[in-house]
Design a protein around this motif. Structure first.
Motif: not given
Length: 199
Positions: A30-33, A45-50, A133-138, A164-165
């Motif tokens: 979340y902080a990276t995005l 760029t986002r996913e590589s940095t994450v 409306e959904d959220e990331d999960r692990v 940020a989305v």
């Protein structure tokens, strides 16, 4: 059918430890995005940095912060171990992983013998939310020698986390100055001689 919890196979894979890692991975995501909202950022760029930041986060976490977490391999296929159990992380579909190397076991990821009934590969899988409306999960998933899921644990934040989305940043709003009054907290005697608090 419910998958067997990881701790049923290895007691060291207790929920509290998995939660520490899952929360850290999501917080970093979340902080990276949130940081990468320029017009020059895109999914790559986002996913590589994450990925890079998450890798470095795990390396730091395994550097002595938690007695039960150790670093086994610091390469791009970073591998940490929860006591004796090596594991890696991916952002992928937990039901149908597609990332190259998802099932590949590196030299330090070969702890367990081939077994068709028990997990021989453990992966943290970050599942990206499909809607706002959904959220990331692990997910923490154990696969047997045939790459079949035999154990699974899942974490989603218990409270909504703002992140940020898209690239749109709302305009700032100027707030009026705050009105502050001094409160008199002196003690005084009321009409009956009892001590009271002044207001």
């Amino acid at each position: 059918m419910l998958a067997t919890p990881p701790s049923q196979f290895f007691p060291e894979l207790e929920d509290s430890r998995l939660r520490v890692i899952a929360e850290a991975l999501l917080d970093q995501r979340y902080a990276t995005l949130r940081d990468l909202v320029s017009p020059y950022d895109d999914s790559y760029t986002r996913e590589s940095t994450v990925f890079g930041r998450s890798r470095n986060l795990l390396i730091e976490m395994a550097g002595g912060k938690y007695h039960w977490l150790t670093l086994k391999h610091a390469g791009m296929d970073v591998t940490v171990a929860i006591e004796r159990v090596p594991c890696r992380f991916f952002r992928d579909d937990p039901d149908n992983p597609e990332k190259a190397g998802f099932y590949k076991r590196n030299a330090v990821d070969q702890l367990f013998d081939v077994d068709e009934t028990k997990p021989v590969v453990w992966r943290f899988v970050i599942e990206q939310a499909m809607t706002e409306e959904d959220e990331d999960r692990v997910h923490f998933i154990g696969y047997n020698a045939f790459q079949e899921k035999v154990s699974q644990w899942m974490f989603r934040p218990s409270r909504p986390t703002m992140h940020a989305v898209d690239q749109d940043i709302p305009p700032s709003t100027i707030l009026p100055p705050v009105q502050v009054d001094v409160r008199d907290n002196t003690r005084h005697a009321d009409d009956n001689g009892q001590a009271g608090t002044g207001t």
